[in-house]
Structures are given as C-alpha cells and as structure tokens.
Design a protein around this motif. Structure first.
Motif, mmCIF file in Angstrom:
data_model
loop_
_atom_site.group_PDB
_atom_site.id
_atom_site.type_symbol
_atom_site.label_atom_id
_atom_site.label_comp_id
_atom_site.label_asym_id
_atom_site.label_seq_id
_atom_site.Cartn_x
_atom_site.Cartn_y
_atom_site.Cartn_z
ATOM 1 N N PHE A 195 -58.993 107.698 34.394
ATOM 2 C CA PHE A 195 -59.530 107.764 33.026
ATOM 3 C C PHE A 195 -60.722 106.822 32.817
ATOM 4 C CE2 PHE A 195 -55.201 109.420 31.582
ATOM 5 C CZ PHE A 195 -55.667 110.710 31.373
ATOM 6 N N ARG A 196 -60.841 105.784 33.642
ATOM 7 C CA ARG A 196 -61.998 104.890 33.523
ATOM 8 C C ARG A 196 -63.306 105.618 33.839
ATOM 9 N NH1 ARG A 196 -59.253 100.490 37.282
ATOM 10 N NH2 ARG A 196 -58.906 102.475 38.293
ATOM 11 N N ASN A 197 -63.223 106.742 34.537
ATOM 12 C CA ASN A 197 -64.420 107.515 34.891
ATOM 13 C C ASN A 197 -64.802 108.561 33.849
ATOM 14 O OD1 ASN A 197 -64.936 106.204 37.333
ATOM 15 N ND2 ASN A 197 -63.459 107.487 38.416
ATOM 16 N N TRP A 198 -63.942 108.824 32.887
ATOM 17 C CA TRP A 198 -64.223 109.884 31.916
ATOM 18 C C TRP A 198 -65.468 109.597 31.082
ATOM 19 C CZ3 TRP A 198 -60.749 114.013 29.861
ATOM 20 C CH2 TRP A 198 -59.834 114.430 30.831
ATOM 21 N N GLY A 199 -65.770 108.337 30.847
ATOM 22 C CA GLY A 199 -66.957 107.973 30.077
ATOM 23 C C GLY A 199 -68.253 108.434 30.726
ATOM 24 N N LYS A 200 -68.200 108.705 32.015
ATOM 25 C CA LYS A 200 -69.388 109.137 32.755
ATOM 26 C C LYS A 200 -69.693 110.624 32.561
ATOM 27 C CE LYS A 200 -68.317 105.783 36.359
ATOM 28 N NZ LYS A 200 -67.824 105.633 37.739
#
Length: 175
Positions: free
Chosen positions: A49-54
């Motif tokens: 989920f830390r990558n969803w902002g990308k």
C-alpha cells in the motif's frame, strides 16, 4: 388540474421506485491493461500500500488526506485506511489474499460519504514480454444503490478511474 398533476407525479415516482427494485442485486466493474514489464515488477506496486501513492487515481484528489497503514507490511493482512475531503471520503482496504506475481484480493470498505463493502481483485498474467493486468471490483447493490444506478453509471464513473490508475501503473512499471 392540480390534483391531476399531483397524481401524475406520484405515479411517476412510484414507477421509478418499482423500476429501481428490478435492477441487479450486484455490480461489476473491470478494466485491463497490457504492461510491458514482468509481473514481478508490477506486483509490488499493488501488494504494498505504500506504493499506491505512485499510481492510484484517488491519491491526488486530496493532498491533505490522512492515511494510516497497519497490519502486515505487504501482502495478506496489510491494511490501508484513509480519511479525506468529499472527493475521497473515508474507508479501509485490507489485502485478504496475495499470490506472488499473480493475484491480489482486497476487501474494500467505504464508510463515507456512503457506506459500501466491495471486493477488489488484481490479476497479473504474463504473455511474452507483456503482463496483462486486470483490475476488478464487485459488490452488492442495496435498494438505494439500485436507485442511484438509474441516474449514475457506476461502470463508467469508476471504470474511468481504473483506466487512469492502470495507465499510471503502466507508465511507472515500464520505466
């Protein structure tokens, strides 16, 4: 004359309400993209989920949105909660299943502006040098949702966001 107008309006409203009751009990939205990258490169973009902002189309709708990550760092048991403006509302996602480089299943709970509980699946299928990524969401339509779907096409509305997200994911993975 006023009485006739009132009767016509009441009949039209009753017909609309009856029509809504006949609408499907479930909905399904699905979009696909062919990404020139191996599944191993794409999988972490969804599974963490830390990558969803990308790549997520909703991340940029409210720069002040509060995000909370809990549970497992990645994969099954990973939780992402958000609360923001009226464009993003409030909700929670939890990865319920993750098959490396193949499939991610997510339980999606919207709490505001309207409560809804849906299932989301991402599947990745390698074919040559391309990975076909499918983003799918389905859920139940309560009576209010059936009524809303008469006026708003959920597939078109949410599908447009899925297309944007997949396009963002493609650009990121193909770098």
């Amino acid at each position: 004359m006023v009485k006739k107008i009132v009767i016509v309006i009441v009949v039209l409203i009753a017909a609309l309400l009856i029509f809504a009751a006949t609408r499907p009990d479930t909905f399904h939205v699905q979009r696909e993209a062919a990404i020139k990258a191996p599944p191993e490169k794409i999988f972490p973009l969804v599974n963490d989920f830390r990558n969803w902002g990308k790549w997520s189309p909703w991340e940029k709708l409210d720069p002040a949105m509060k995000r909370t990550l809990s549970g497992a760092a990645t994969g099954k048991g990973s939780v992402y909660e958000w609360e923001g403006n009226s464009d993003v509302g409030k909700g929670r996602m939890e990865i319920t299943d993750a098959i490396p480089s193949s499939k991610i299943a997510i339980k999606l709970d919207f709490l505001k502006p309207m409560e809804a509980h849906n299932a989301v699946n991402f599947t990745l299928e390698a074919k040559g040098g391309v990975t076909n990524v499918t983003w799918m969401m389905h859920g139940k339509n309560n009576y209010f949702a059936k009524l809303m779907h008469i006026f708003f096409n959920v597939d078109r509305m949410v599908g447009k966001d899925f297309e944007t997200g997949l396009s963002n994911m493609k650009a990121l993975a193909e770098k």
